[in-house]
Write an enzyme that holds these catalytic residues in place. Sequence first.
Site, PDB file in Angstrom:
ATOM      1  N   ASP A 171       0.757  -1.243  -0.048  1.00  0.00           N
ATOM      2  CA  ASP A 171       0.075  -0.129  -0.029  1.00  0.00           C
ATOM      3  C   ASP A 171       0.865   1.269   0.131  1.00  0.00           C
ATOM      4  OD1 ASP A 171      -2.605  -1.042  -0.086  1.00  0.00           O
ATOM      5  OD2 ASP A 171      -2.682  -1.254   1.981  1.00  0.00           O
ATOM      6  N   VAL A 172       1.790   1.237   0.461  1.00  0.00           N
ATOM      7  CA  VAL A 172       2.876   2.358   0.927  1.00  0.00           C
ATOM      8  C   VAL A 172       3.419   2.866  -0.327  1.00  0.00           C
ATOM      9  CG1 VAL A 172       4.709   3.334   1.964  1.00  0.00           C
ATOM     10  CG2 VAL A 172       3.074   2.187   3.466  1.00  0.00           C
TER      11      VAL A 172
END
Length: 382
Positions: A171-172
């Site tokens: 996600d990051v």
Amino acid sequence: MTSPDSHVRPLGGVRVVEVSSFVATPLCGLTLAQLGAEVIRVDPIGGAADVNRWPLTDDGTTSIYWTGLNKGKKSVTADLRSPDGQALVQRLVTESGSGGGILVTNAGGRDWMSHDTLAALRPDVITLELLGGSDGTPAVDYTVNAGLGFPLITGPLDHDGPVNHVLPAWDVVCGLYAALAITAAVRHREQTGVGSRIRLPLADTALSIAGTLGYLTEPQVNSQSRPATGNDVYGTYGTDVVTADGDRFMLVALTGRHFRDLVRITGTEAVVDSLQQSLGVDFSAESDRFTHRAVLNALFGKWFADHSTDEVAAALAGSSVLSQRYRSFDEVVASGELARNPLFAELDQPGIGRYLAAGLPASFDGQQYFVGPAVPLGADTP
């Protein structure tokens, strides 16, 4: 909490509409806001699925997670199922000035905010759609990671089964790639006057990184994948050790100098020389240090087990060995290092109170960029 800017931030004048939830898309918007863009997050009335996501404040009223990812943004709510709400989003995207016309969303598959629909209203529109699977099927960080291979080589060697990561790494990475893609598309539009349709699947982000770092290349060229190594660093010398007080340190000896210093502080010169001769190896080579890590771990581990945490810390501080004591989040905060680091400044966040919040990690000409608090949901609704 504002930055005393002496010049316009890199993305000053850029306006982004964000229809999002969870991590990757909001992180993209936050990063763009820190760089100076005006970011308007649009949520359904009452908030998206992440509005009350944990962690919460002790009284259970405010999401620490939500406010952290939505600092510095404007907030608009609308009935996204109604024609009026959909028209509002379309206007926010297409009727802004030359720096506008940008949509970032992970709520794709809706004709009313598709690239084609928005491009009919504004030909130079930039849209970025974050997807789950490479084929557009739903997926989240934890399911993408499960299907990639990392959990099967993560965790203790005596553990039978996969170990999930705690950090939503994909996600990051995906959120930061999205911010980079928007920045590139803005540059392209400035040069050509042409908008962009950007498609960014979370799964492709993970596959790209895994391929680049060799995890997916090894099975193709060596006919086998990387083995699990526990807390030992793959391909070099790095491991965790326990002190006489029960504290743990992570050690990494990437270079010959690092390794020589580790030998010196543990007083194992004679034994290491003897090992090299008997094994016919050269521990100045990373490959030999990694191959024979078990015997080295046992040798060095005894010295650390016989010395206190303070003695270990002092010895490592006087060496080139890369090291850090394992700490909890509580310990990091209690150490006071956040207050000493210019990356952090005090933020007064409604619903939470005052705390030290991080700005953009990159500084420009010595200047750190901060944004204000997350505003209440829907505070900027027209």
